[in-house]
Design a protein around this motif. Structure first.
Motif, PDB file in Angstrom:
ATOM      1  N   SER A 147       1.058  -0.951  -2.568  1.00 17.73           N
ATOM      2  CA  SER A 147       0.144  -1.413  -3.612  1.00 17.73           C
ATOM      3  C   SER A 147       0.461  -2.603  -4.361  1.00 17.73           C
ATOM      4  O   SER A 147      -0.254  -3.599  -4.928  1.00 17.73           O
ATOM      5  CB  SER A 147      -0.405  -0.456  -4.498  1.00 17.73           C
ATOM      6  N   MET A 171      -7.166   1.312  -2.731  1.00 19.69           N
ATOM      7  CA  MET A 171      -6.881   1.719  -1.387  1.00 19.69           C
ATOM      8  C   MET A 171      -7.171   3.479  -1.132  1.00 19.69           C
ATOM      9  O   MET A 171      -7.866   3.561  -0.111  1.00 19.69           O
ATOM     10  CB  MET A 171      -5.303   1.755  -1.367  1.00 19.69           C
ATOM     11  N   MET A 176      -8.150   3.348   2.651  1.00 22.70           N
ATOM     12  CA  MET A 176      -6.737   2.675   3.340  1.00 22.70           C
ATOM     13  C   MET A 176      -5.778   3.844   3.194  1.00 22.70           C
ATOM     14  O   MET A 176      -4.744   3.654   4.083  1.00 22.70           O
ATOM     15  CB  MET A 176      -6.481   1.511   2.592  1.00 22.70           C
TER      16      MET A 176
END
Length: 189
Positions: A147, A171, A176
Motif C-alpha cells: 500500500s 485494497m 485486492m
C-alpha cells in the motif's frame, strides 16, 4: 428457534448496512473502472472519519457526484464545487471535493496510459487478490509495504488524499487483499 447471525469480521456489527456491505462487497474483487473510481473517492472522503459515516451517505455521494462519472467530475466548474460544498448530504470538505476533481483527471490519464485503471491497479498484485488469512482483527494491518508503494505511485501521478492507510482500505474494499478473519462466514462461501 432464533436465527443467529453468522460469524463476521468484528468491525461490521454496528448496523445492518455495515453487515450488508461486509457480506456483499468488502473483499470481493472489483475489476470495473467505474466501481474502482467510486471506492477510491469514497475512501478519500473517509480519511479521518469512520467508514460507517461514508456508507450512511453513500447514496447522497452518488447523487451529488453524478453517480461517480469520472468524465463529468473531471470537468466540474467552480459553481459545481460551490453546490457540493452546500450539500448537507455529503462530507463538505473543500480540499476533498477539489481532490475528487483532480483525482478524476488523474484517473483518466491512468486509463489513457494503461488502457484501464483496473489494469494499472491490479498489476500491483499480478491481477489476483492477496489472501492475508488473518486469524483475528489484530492481525489486519492498516498499511503494508505494497500500500505504501501504490500510494507513492498514485501521488506521483497527481492523485490526492491517497496515503497508505487510504490505499490499504481501498485494497480491502475492492478485494485486492482478502482480510476477512479466519472464522468469518465469507471465507467459507
Amino acid at each position: 428457534m432464533k436465527n443467529e447471525d453468522p460469524v463476521r469480521c468484528g468491525w461490521c456489527s454496528a448496523s445492518d448496512l455495515y453487515k450488508k456491505y461486509h457480506d456483499e462487497e468488502w473483499g470481493v474483487p472489483v475489476y470495473d473502472d467505474a466501481s474502482l473510481f467510486e471506492f477510491l473517492i469514497l475512501e478519500t472522503f473517509q480519511a479521518g472519519l469512520s467508514w460507517i459515516t461514508i456508507l450512511n451517505k453513500r447514496e447522497n455521494f452518488r447523487n451529488a457526484f453524478d453517480h461517480f462519472d469520472y468524465k463529468k467530475i473531471a470537468n466540474y466548474s467552480e459553481d459545481k464545487i460551490e453546490e457540493l460544498l452546500h450539500n448537507t448530504g455529503i462530507i463538505r470538505n473543500k480540499l476533498k471535493v477539489k481532490a475528487t476533481i483532480s483525482n478524476a483527471q488523474a484517473f483518466i490519464k491512468v486509463q489513457e496510459e494503461f488502457g484501464s485503471f483496473s489494469e494499472y491497479i491490479w498489476k500491483f498484485t499480478d491481477g489476483k487478490p492477496i489472501d492475508n488469512n488473518p486469524k483475528t482483527l489484530k492481525d489486519v494491518p492498516a498499511t503494508t509495504p505494497l500500500s505504501d508503494a501504490i500510494s507513492k505511485d498514485l501521488k506521483k501521478r497527481g492523485f490526492k488524499f491517497v496515503g497508505s492507510t487510504v490505499i490499504y482500505a481501498h485494497m480491502q474494499a475492492t478485494g485486492m487483499v482478502n482480510d476477512h478473519i479466519e472464522d468469518c462466514w465469507t471465507r467459507k462461501k
